[in-house]
Scaffold this active site. Structure first.
Site, mmCIF file in Angstrom:
data_model
loop_
_atom_site.group_PDB
_atom_site.id
_atom_site.type_symbol
_atom_site.label_atom_id
_atom_site.label_comp_id
_atom_site.label_asym_id
_atom_site.label_seq_id
_atom_site.Cartn_x
_atom_site.Cartn_y
_atom_site.Cartn_z
ATOM 1 N N SER A 24 -19.173 14.081 8.074
ATOM 2 C CA SER A 24 -19.446 13.100 9.120
ATOM 3 C C SER A 24 -18.993 11.737 8.607
ATOM 4 O O SER A 24 -17.870 11.586 8.144
ATOM 5 C CB SER A 24 -20.936 13.114 9.472
ATOM 6 N N TYR A 38 -15.501 6.385 18.089
ATOM 7 C CA TYR A 38 -15.607 6.942 16.735
ATOM 8 C C TYR A 38 -17.070 7.271 16.420
ATOM 9 O O TYR A 38 -17.392 8.379 15.984
ATOM 10 C CB TYR A 38 -15.048 5.950 15.710
ATOM 11 N N LYS A 42 -19.264 10.853 15.497
ATOM 12 C CA LYS A 42 -20.022 11.042 14.256
ATOM 13 C C LYS A 42 -21.507 11.267 14.532
ATOM 14 O O LYS A 42 -22.153 12.067 13.853
ATOM 15 C CB LYS A 42 -19.803 9.864 13.298
#
Length: 164
Positions: A24, A38, A42
């Site tokens: 991650s 983004y 994650k």
């Protein structure tokens, strides 16, 4: 990631053992300006891994998440240049360029962590009899997550805004 896990789980369940290690980022724990897409991916890796860990534990399978901070790769400069390109002509252009320039400076400097640290951490998660569920590693990873946890979202927002 999810598809690969789907493919290996039947064999792991049949053998009643296995370990899944998902990579991650601290971006799954904290956030930055202009990083919404983004960070969303994650955060998804974090949630997926936590749920999966509980679901596969009865089959002797473990799930570990590696959460790197700043790692010395080309990623930051590529992302910064993409940010500049996509913000061009928008109401966000000035702020996005400030963030992108800060990213370029950060990723061009010498403070980031070497990629080998990630490799060593993955190896540790593989060979340890009982690995941790999470490995927070790399430049600024622990302090940034700690700042957010202790001081809360609004103070963290101010810290992030002033860093870029």
């Amino acid at each position: 990631m999810a598809r690969l896990i789907q493919l290996v789980l039947p064999g792991m369940r049949a053998n009643h053992c296995g370990r899944i290690i998902n990579i991650s980022s601290i971006g799954g724990k904290i956030w930055t300006r202009f990083g919404g897409w983004y960070h969303a991916t994650k955060f998804a890796v974090e949630g997926f891994s936590d749920c999966l860990r509980m679901e596969v534990a009865p089959f002797g399978i473990d799930v570990v998440v590696v959460e790197p901070g700043g790692i010395k790769t080309d990623w930051g400069v590529i992302a910064a240049n993409n940010l500049k390109d996509t913000a061009k002509g928008s109401v966000y252009e000035t702020n996005a360029n400030n963030v992108a320039n800060s990213m370029i400076k950060n990723y061009s400097g010498n403070m980031l962590t070497e990629p080998e640290v990630v490799a060593r951490t993955v190896k540790k998660a593989i060979v340890k009899r009982r690995p941790r569920t999470r490995y927070l590693i790399g430049f600024r990873a622990k302090p940034m997550v700690l700042i957010q946890k202790i001081f809360g979202d609004r103070v963290f927002d101010l810290v992030i805004t002033n860093l870029s």
